[in-house]
Write an enzyme that holds these catalytic residues in place. Structure first.
Site, PDB file in Angstrom:
ATOM      1  N   THR A 139      -2.091 -78.969 -62.770  1.00  0.00           N
ATOM      2  CA  THR A 139      -2.311 -78.456 -63.409  1.00  0.00           C
ATOM      3  C   THR A 139      -4.043 -77.836 -63.221  1.00  0.00           C
ATOM      4  O   THR A 139      -4.297 -78.582 -62.198  1.00  0.00           O
ATOM      5  CB  THR A 139      -2.693 -79.344 -65.405  1.00  0.00           C
ATOM      6  OG1 THR A 139      -1.847 -79.204 -65.498  1.00  0.00           O
ATOM      7  CG2 THR A 139      -3.428 -77.578 -65.776  1.00  0.00           C
ATOM      8  N   PRO A 141      -6.960 -74.928 -63.500  1.00  0.00           N
ATOM      9  CA  PRO A 141      -7.699 -73.692 -64.337  1.00  0.00           C
ATOM     10  C   PRO A 141      -6.741 -72.718 -65.160  1.00  0.00           C
ATOM     11  O   PRO A 141      -6.673 -72.619 -65.892  1.00  0.00           O
ATOM     12  CB  PRO A 141      -9.140 -73.140 -63.388  1.00  0.00           C
ATOM     13  CG  PRO A 141      -9.428 -73.962 -62.623  1.00  0.00           C
ATOM     14  CD  PRO A 141      -7.805 -74.023 -62.186  1.00  0.00           C
ATOM     15  N   THR A 171      -6.914 -87.359 -65.858  1.00  0.00           N
ATOM     16  CA  THR A 171      -7.091 -88.017 -66.071  1.00  0.00           C
ATOM     17  C   THR A 171      -7.444 -88.879 -65.821  1.00  0.00           C
ATOM     18  O   THR A 171      -6.495 -88.658 -64.471  1.00  0.00           O
ATOM     19  CB  THR A 171      -5.556 -88.570 -67.381  1.00  0.00           C
ATOM     20  OG1 THR A 171      -5.342 -87.349 -68.158  1.00  0.00           O
ATOM     21  CG2 THR A 171      -6.013 -89.756 -67.557  1.00  0.00           C
ATOM     22  N   GLY A 244      10.173 -84.470 -62.332  1.00  0.00           N
ATOM     23  CA  GLY A 244      10.811 -85.575 -62.425  1.00  0.00           C
ATOM     24  C   GLY A 244       9.688 -86.619 -63.154  1.00  0.00           C
ATOM     25  O   GLY A 244      10.065 -87.537 -63.802  1.00  0.00           O
ATOM     26  N   ALA A 249       5.835 -89.292 -67.683  1.00  0.00           N
ATOM     27  CA  ALA A 249       4.947 -89.734 -68.989  1.00  0.00           C
ATOM     28  C   ALA A 249       5.522 -89.140 -70.301  1.00  0.00           C
ATOM     29  O   ALA A 249       4.996 -89.349 -70.990  1.00  0.00           O
ATOM     30  CB  ALA A 249       4.194 -89.045 -67.946  1.00  0.00           C
ATOM     31  N   GLN A 286       0.823 -90.724-108.840  1.00  0.00           N
ATOM     32  CA  GLN A 286       1.880 -90.518-107.949  1.00  0.00           C
ATOM     33  C   GLN A 286       2.236 -88.964-106.330  1.00  0.00           C
ATOM     34  O   GLN A 286       2.979 -89.437-106.169  1.00  0.00           O
ATOM     35  CB  GLN A 286       3.108 -89.081-109.143  1.00  0.00           C
ATOM     36  CG  GLN A 286       3.102 -90.145-110.302  1.00  0.00           C
ATOM     37  CD  GLN A 286       4.657 -89.371-110.932  1.00  0.00           C
ATOM     38  OE1 GLN A 286       4.153 -88.096-110.879  1.00  0.00           O
ATOM     39  NE2 GLN A 286       4.684 -89.932-112.154  1.00  0.00           N
ATOM     40  N   GLU A 370       1.287 -81.852 -71.075  1.00  0.00           N
ATOM     41  CA  GLU A 370       2.474 -83.005 -70.232  1.00  0.00           C
ATOM     42  C   GLU A 370       3.263 -81.692 -71.486  1.00  0.00           C
ATOM     43  O   GLU A 370       4.524 -82.309 -71.348  1.00  0.00           O
ATOM     44  CB  GLU A 370       2.812 -84.135 -71.095  1.00  0.00           C
ATOM     45  CG  GLU A 370       2.125 -85.027 -70.781  1.00  0.00           C
ATOM     46  CD  GLU A 370       1.791 -85.702 -69.141  1.00  0.00           C
ATOM     47  OE1 GLU A 370       2.897 -85.994 -68.961  1.00  0.00           O
ATOM     48  OE2 GLU A 370       1.081 -86.442 -68.787  1.00  0.00           O
TER      49      GLU A 370
END
Length: 391
Positions: A139, A141, A171, A244, A249, A286, A370
């Site tokens: 990824t 900006p 990450t 792929g 992931a 309820q 993702e």
């Protein structure tokens, strides 16, 4: 007359669909989360920090890093076992599942699937043990859903490659020992292994997050990074390489999101039983039971879908479109469950004394990383109509 409550999963007899080994793996990861991780999660989330290296070593000793890969110290377990581990990790916190998912299904998988034997031998055993951490630089900006237009560029310079560009929302970025970086070349999109400390390669943590706070999220900057030919992943050519990896992931997210939903629902059921309103348990009203029943139905359907997709993956027949179905449905429903559980907890639902608001905030990120829910909707729409609505 009051009857003994049953667990939401019991409505769907989920345990009967699992093998003894799968149930044992789930129980082992759950025990780790309950004993060692849950007591710290509220503090990690509030402080916006996580002991990533210590956690990687602990996850490595448990065998969950790259657990669905074979060889090189990896456990070689089935897809459902891996999914159940993701479910339990995300039931604790999405940041924990993200750490494991990026390590095993993105960084390790890229090397395992597309790397040379030398690259595999150098990186995979240490990554499986948690001694080395990886990240996945795709990824940018300005290019998330449209990675084909990435600006990061790799050019040949004699026997070397020189990389320039920026990656965002990565990450594990600043704690990684190696970054799997995807770049445009004259030969199309290619993948490169960029070790930490390489001249011209730097990272910067992204702060002021209100989601995935118990997770390291970074920007990667490549400024004239010179790499030898041996840094190239030879088995990946074009966008199919990183996509792929993303399918691997995303599969973990199908299970993981249901873990967050389950933790929210368990919390809400327990809270509603203890909380008195108008001299009666909240669970006796309820409208409360309507909410709990609706959430249990969506949770159960999501779990059944996840296990079904896992069996397809184990059989080698799972398609990317089916992964999109799972990611789209389960994250969307998990977020709605988290939001509804928050209403049952009232004002207590917005405090970190309970995990619900933390899960809800985290799932806002899971909904869009993702592959956003909109992109997965279009993937499913293209499968149904044969028409491409992306452009």
């Amino acid at each position: 007359m009051t009857k003994t409550p049953i667990h939401p999963e019991a409505l769907f007899a989920v345990d009967g669909l699992l093998t003894d080994e799968e149930r044992q793996i789930r129980a082992t990861v759950r025990k780790l989360c309950d004993k060692e991780l849950r007591p710290h999660l509220a503090d990690w989330f509030e402080d916006g920090r996580i002991p990533a290296r210590e956690l990687a070593l602990r996850f490595g000793s448990l065998g969950v890093l790259g657990m669905h890969l074979t060889g090189y110290g990896c456990a070689g377990l089935g897809a459902v076992s891996y999914g159940l581990a993701c479910l339990e990790l995300e039931a604790a916190d999405s940041g924990l599942r993200s750490l494991v998912s990026v390590q095993g299904s993105l960084a390790m998988y890229a090397i395992w699937k597309y790397g040379t034997q030398e690259q595999k031998n150098e990186w995979l055993p240490a990554m499986a043990a948690g001694e080395r951490i990886g990240c996945f630089g795709l990824t940018e900006p300005d290019f998330g859903s449209d990675p084909a237009r990435m600006r990061t560029r790799a050019r040949r310079d004699g026997a070397d490659w020189v990389l320039d560009g920026t990656k965002m929302w990565i990450t594990n970025g600043s704690v990684a020992d190696v970054a799997v970086v995807w770049a445009q070349t004259d030969e199309g999109i290619r993948g490169f292994l960029v070790p930490a400390g390489t001249p011209g390669f730097s990272t910067r943590d992204i702060g002021r997050k209100l989601s995935l706070r118990a997770s390291v999220t970074s920007e990667l900057v490549l400024d004239g990074v010179r790499l030898p030919e041996s840094a190239l992943l030879p088995g990946a050519r074009g966008l199919s390489g990183p996509l792929g990896c993303l399918n691997e992931a995303r599969f973990g997210i199908v299970f993981g999101a249901m873990g967050a939903a389950l933790d929210c629902l368990e919390t809400a059921i327990a809270y509603a039983a203890d909380r008195e309103v108008f001299a009666r348990p909240l669970s006796s009203f309820q409208l409360t039971q309507q909410k709990l029943a609706d959430m249990a139905l969506e949770l159960g359907k999501g779990l059944l879908l996840a296990i079904h997709l896992g069996r397809l993956k184990e059989a080698g027949t799972l398609t990317p479109q089916q992964v999109s179905v799972g990611k789209l449905n389960n994250v969307r429903e998990a977020l709605q469950i988290a939001r509804t559980c928050r209403t049952l907890l009232g004002a207590n639902g917005v405090t970190l004394e309970y995990p619900v608001i933390r899960h809800a905030a985290n799932l806002e990120s899971v909904l869009t990383y993702e592959g956003t829910s909109e992109i997965h909707s279009l993937v499913v729409g293209r499968a149904l109509t044969g028409q491409n609505a992306f452009a």
